[in-house]
Design a protein around this motif. Structure first.
Motif, PDB file in Angstrom:
ATOM      1  N   SER A  37       3.641   2.765   2.929  1.00  0.00           N
ATOM      2  CA  SER A  37       3.728   1.675   4.048  1.00  0.00           C
ATOM      3  C   SER A  37       5.052   1.289   4.671  1.00  0.00           C
ATOM      4  CB  SER A  37       3.543   0.205   3.128  1.00  0.00           C
ATOM      5  OG  SER A  37       2.133   0.389   2.611  1.00  0.00           O
TER       6      SER A  37
ATOM      7  N   GLY B 140       0.959  -1.366  -0.092  1.00  0.00           N
ATOM      8  CA  GLY B 140      -0.015   0.187  -0.109  1.00  0.00           C
ATOM      9  C   GLY B 140       0.817   1.201  -0.076  1.00  0.00           C
ATOM     10  N   ASP B 141       0.464   2.528  -0.391  1.00  0.00           N
ATOM     11  CA  ASP B 141       0.991   3.618  -0.291  1.00  0.00           C
ATOM     12  C   ASP B 141       1.240   3.860   1.265  1.00  0.00           C
ATOM     13  OD1 ASP B 141      -0.190   4.018  -2.682  1.00  0.00           O
ATOM     14  OD2 ASP B 141      -1.423   5.546  -2.457  1.00  0.00           O
TER      15      ASP B 141
ATOM     16  N   ARG C 275       6.156   5.590  -4.096  1.00  0.00           N
ATOM     17  CA  ARG C 275       4.543   5.375  -3.692  1.00  0.00           C
ATOM     18  C   ARG C 275       4.453   4.566  -2.309  1.00  0.00           C
ATOM     19  NH1 ARG C 275       1.076   1.440  -3.547  1.00  0.00           N
ATOM     20  NH2 ARG C 275       2.600  -0.039  -4.788  1.00  0.00           N
ATOM     21  N   VAL C 276       5.339   3.537  -2.057  1.00  0.00           N
ATOM     22  CA  VAL C 276       5.312   2.796  -0.781  1.00  0.00           C
ATOM     23  C   VAL C 276       5.829   3.598   0.349  1.00  0.00           C
ATOM     24  CG1 VAL C 276       4.996   0.757  -2.361  1.00  0.00           C
ATOM     25  CG2 VAL C 276       7.205   1.392  -1.324  1.00  0.00           C
TER      26      VAL C 276
END
Length: 272
Positions: free
Chosen positions: A111, A108-109, A136-137
Motif C-alpha cells: 500500500s 493492504g499489502d 507487508r504494507v
C-alpha cells in the motif's frame, strides 16, 4: 497460538502507558531533529504514499508531509493525535491519523511507497511481527527507514537503569533497544530487504540545564518512566534509588551545561 484476550490486555496496558505524561513535549522539545533526519535519509519525495508506524504526535509524519508526501500516521495510542493534528495544522500540512497496532496494521499489502518509524516501532513487544507488517504494507522497491535508540546509547542505558524497578514485560516481549542493533534489524527483515544502509548517529540534546532537570522532565512527561515509578510508588527507598540512578546516568553523559548526545541507529533499506 497467542491468546487474544491476553494479547488485548497487553495492548491496552501499552496504549495506556504511552498516554501517560506528555510524550508530545518529549517529541517537540527534546528530540524534534530525529524526525527530520529520518525523512531526509529516506529520500521521501512529492506524492509518495508514506506510512509512519508508531507515529506518536507526528515527529516524522509531519516532516514527511512537508516533503510533499501523502502521509498516514498510525499509532496504538490515539490520545497522541490531538497534539499531532495541532502541530500539522501549524505546519500547514495534512496528515491522516489512524489508530493501529504495529503488529497488526489495518492496511493492504503493497500500500505504501515508504514505511518509516522514528523511535516508535521499537516499543512493540513482538519485533518479528512488527517487522513482518512493515514489509507487508510496503510495495516492492519501497523504502524502509527507521530511527531507533541503541542499547549502548543514553536512552538504551536509561531503559537498562529502569529495568530492575519496572513491571515485568509481557511473556515473549523483546527489549526495545534491540531495534538499535543493526544485526537484529537485518535478521528481522531477512532476505526481503536490499540496499541496507545502517549508521550510528548522535542526537545533540540541549533541552536540559542539568542532570536533575532531565530527571524531573522525564519523570513527569515520559510514559515508560512514569509507569516505572508507579510500579514502585509504595516503596520510598526504591523510588529514591531510581531517582539517584537516573540522575547519575545523566551526569555521566553530561558534556557540559546539561548537553548530552544520545546515540541512535539510522537504518534504511528497500523491499525486494
Amino acid at each position: 497460538m497467542s491468546n487474544p484476550s491476553v494479547n488485548s490486555g497487553i495492548k491496552a496496558k501499552h496504549r495506556a502507558m504511552w498516554a501517560l505524561g506528555d510524550y508530545p513535549a518529549v517529541a517537540t522539545e527534546v528530540i524534534p531533529a530525529l524526525g527530520t533526519a529520518l525523512v531526509e535519509a529516506s529520500g521521501i519525495q512529492q506524492g509518495d504514499r508514506v506510512l509512519d508506524v508508531a507515529a506518536g504526535s507526528g515527529n516524522a509524519a509531519i516532516p514527511a508531509a512537508q516533503a510533499g508526501a501523502q502521509v498516514t500516521a498510525a499509532d496504538l495510542t490515539p490520545e497522541l493525535f490531538e497534539q499531532g493534528r495541532r502541530l500539522a495544522e501549524h505546519a500547514g500540512v495534512s496528515v491522516d491519523w489512524q489508530e493501529a497496532d504495529a503488529e497488526d496494521l489495518p492496511f493492504g499489502d503493497d500500500s505504501f511507497d515508504a514505511a518509516i518509524s522514528c523511535v516508535g516501532i521499537m516499543f512493540a513487544p513482538n519485533h518479528q511481527a512488527s517487522a513482518d507488517e512493515l514489509v507487508r504494507v510496503l510495495r516492492p522497491g519501497g523504502t524502509i527507514a527507521l530511527s531507533n535508540w541503541t542499547p549502548e546509547g543514553f536512552v538504551g542505558q536509561m531503559f537498562a537503569a529502569m529495568k530492575p524497578y519496572a513491571p515485568p514485560p509481557p511473556a515473549g516481549a523483546q527489549p526495545p533497544p534491540l531495534w538499535g542493533n543493526e544485526e537484529h534489524v537485518v535478521d528481522l527483515l531477512g532476505d526481503r530487504a536490499s540496499d541496507v544502509v545502517a549508521r550510528r548517529e548522535k542526537l545533540t540534546v540541549d533541552r536540559f540545564g542539568s542532570a536533575e532537570e532531565f530527571h524531573d522532565f522525564f519523570k513527569a512527561c515520559y510514559g515508560p518512566t512514569i509507569n516505572t515509578y508507579r510500579n514502585i510508588a509504595e516503596d520510598p527507598d526504591r523510588v529514591q534509588a531510581l531517582d539517584q540512578d537516573l540522575v547519575e546516568l545523566a551526569r555521566r553523559h553530561d558534556l557540559g551545561g546539561g548537553t548530552m548526545e544520545w546515540e541512535y541507529l539510522l537504518f534504511t533499506a528497500r523491499k525486494r
